[in-house]
Design an enzyme around this catalytic site. Structure first.
Site, short mmCIF file in Angstrom:
data_model
loop_
_atom_site.label_atom_id
_atom_site.label_comp_id
_atom_site.label_asym_id
_atom_site.label_seq_id
_atom_site.Cartn_x
_atom_site.Cartn_y
_atom_site.Cartn_z
N VAL A 96 0.84 -1.21 0.00
CA VAL A 96 0.00 0.00 0.00
C VAL A 96 0.87 1.26 0.00
O VAL A 96 0.63 2.21 -0.73
CB VAL A 96 -0.99 0.00 1.19
CG1 VAL A 96 -1.83 1.27 1.19
CG2 VAL A 96 -1.89 -1.22 1.11
N CYS A 97 1.94 1.22 0.85
CA CYS A 97 2.83 2.39 0.97
C CYS A 97 3.40 2.80 -0.37
O CYS A 97 3.60 3.98 -0.64
CB CYS A 97 4.00 2.06 1.88
SG CYS A 97 3.52 1.44 3.46
N SER A 98 3.72 1.81 -1.22
CA SER A 98 4.41 2.11 -2.46
C SER A 98 3.52 2.88 -3.44
O SER A 98 3.97 3.30 -4.48
CB SER A 98 4.90 0.80 -3.11
OG SER A 98 5.86 0.21 -2.26
#
Lengths: 205, 192
Positions: A96-98
């Site tokens: 998700v962070c990416s």
């Protein structure tokens, strides 16, 4: 003696070959698990694993952290100038962070309309953050490393998880340095962009 | 005894390798019949609705799109590769629109995997997308596919009243030279 040496070598070969093969198998499976070949998939995690004591209306704890260019960025520098979105992300190279910051990257106009700047914060060290954010295109906002003392800023906001990564958390700090919005989000899911923009609009310029 | 151990170890390794490789290579495939039943939110602008031949505010299914060939791009506003690829896809769309044999018969539909209408609109405005974009907040597209859905993924579909929706080609990742991909679209037109 010589025979003993030979047997030992034979056993060693078995161990090495087995190890290599197992490694090869694991490598092939690892590649399939992630969304992309460079992204590590930690699987589903406990949605939140910390408890912030901060609440809307509190003064935002000040901090100074290095960005990936090596400059120190201080929260209080923005006092009287910009609303600040503190975007804590758990870890580089995870699913998700990416994508969260690349999303903010193309939504720049919405932040600027509301006189706001994003400060991306991660507990990863600077070289990791540098390599990771390179594949996001040119980010218009600073990315800060909260690596050492490890996660100290995340800790001061009460969003450092027990395993040393931070929550996926958003704090909006207004120009007076007051916290106006807190979203300690489910770590596994993307916070909705319209929710964030909506909250910013409420604060206004 | 040692030989047996070696043989066993090697067999185990080989099995591990084969399993790993086959998992890694699990091919992404779309079930066209299931996809044809998925209902999508209509696109936001009238211009996009007209482009697809749709009207009203109700959900729509792919067979309702007025086209002989549909090029679906599964994307995400958050995906940096989709952002980097946006201009290339726009170029492909321009090539189709400027080809008299394809214009009006080939329609592009961007499906925003995990995106809300607001997020899809951010992508549309940022990259001046001239074709239709719709949200797929619930990751429906993944549910009609085998293999992990990665963005961007391109699916060329042929529409036929008798045969129904069929998949002509699936491409995962960036397109590269769009003139080559245009050939795939032309091939789909011939077959439809």
């Amino acid at each position: 003696m010589a025979e003993h040496g030979k047997r030992f070598a034979y056993r060693e070969i078995i161990v090495i070959v087995t190890g290599l093969c197992l490694l090869a198998g694991a490598w092939a499976q690892g590649r399939s698990a992630g969304l992309d070949k460079d992204i590590y998939d930690p699987g589903k995690m406990k949605p939140t694993a910390s408890q912030t004591k901060l609440k809307v209306g509190d003064a935002a704890p000040d901090f100074s952290l290095p960005d990936i260019s090596g400059n120190a960025v201080k929260l209080s520098e923005f006092r009287g100038k910009k609303n600040v979105i503190l975007s804590f992300i758990p870890a580089a190279w995870t699913p998700v962070c990416s994508q969260q910051w690349p999303g903010y990257n193309i939504a720049r106009a919405f932040f600027e309309e509301n006189d706001a700047v994003v400060l991306g914060i991660s507990v990863d060290n600077t070289p990791t953050l540098y390599a990771w954010t390179n594949q996001m295109g040119d980010l218009w906002f600073p990315v800060l490393s909260d690596f050492w003392p490890h996660g100290a800023v995340a800790q001061s906001y009460g969003v450092l998880r027990e395993d040393g990564v931070s929550e996926r958390a958003i704090f909006i700090v207004d120009k007076q340095g007051t916290i106006r919005y807190i979203d300690v989000h489910d770590i596994n899911t993307m916070p909705r962009l319209e929710d964030l923009i909506g909250e910013l609009k409420k604060i206004g310029k | 005894m040692q030989r047996i151990v070696v043989l066993l170890a090697l067999t185990g390794c080989l099995l591990g390798l084969v399993q790993g490789v086959s998992l890694a290579a699990e091919k992404f495939q779309v079930d066209a019949a299931a996809l044809a039943k998925l209902a999508f939110e209509p696109p936001k602008t009238e211009q996009e609705k007209q482009y697809l031949g749709l009207s009203g505010t109700e959900k729509f299914t792919l067979p309702r799109i007025k086209a002989r060939v549909i090029v679906v791009e599964v994307f995400s506003m958050y995906c940096p590769i989709c952002q980097a690829e946006a201009e290339n896809v726009n170029e492909l769309h321009r090539l189709v629109e400027s080809d008299a044999a394809l214009k009006g018969k080939v329609k592009f539909l961007g499906v925003g995997a995990g995106n809300t209408p607001f997020e899809v609109n951010v992508f549309r405005e940022k990259f001046n997308v001239a074709f239709a974009l719709v949200p797929d907040d619930g990751f429906q597209f993944q549910k009609v596919s085998t293999g992990v859905l990665k963005t961007p993924t391109f699916v060329v579909l042929s529409t036929d009243r008798r045969k129904g929706l069929t998949v002509v080609e699936t491409h995962v990742g960036r397109l590269g030279d769009v003139t080559k991909y245009l050939k795939t679209i032309k091939k789909a037109m011939k077959g439809s």
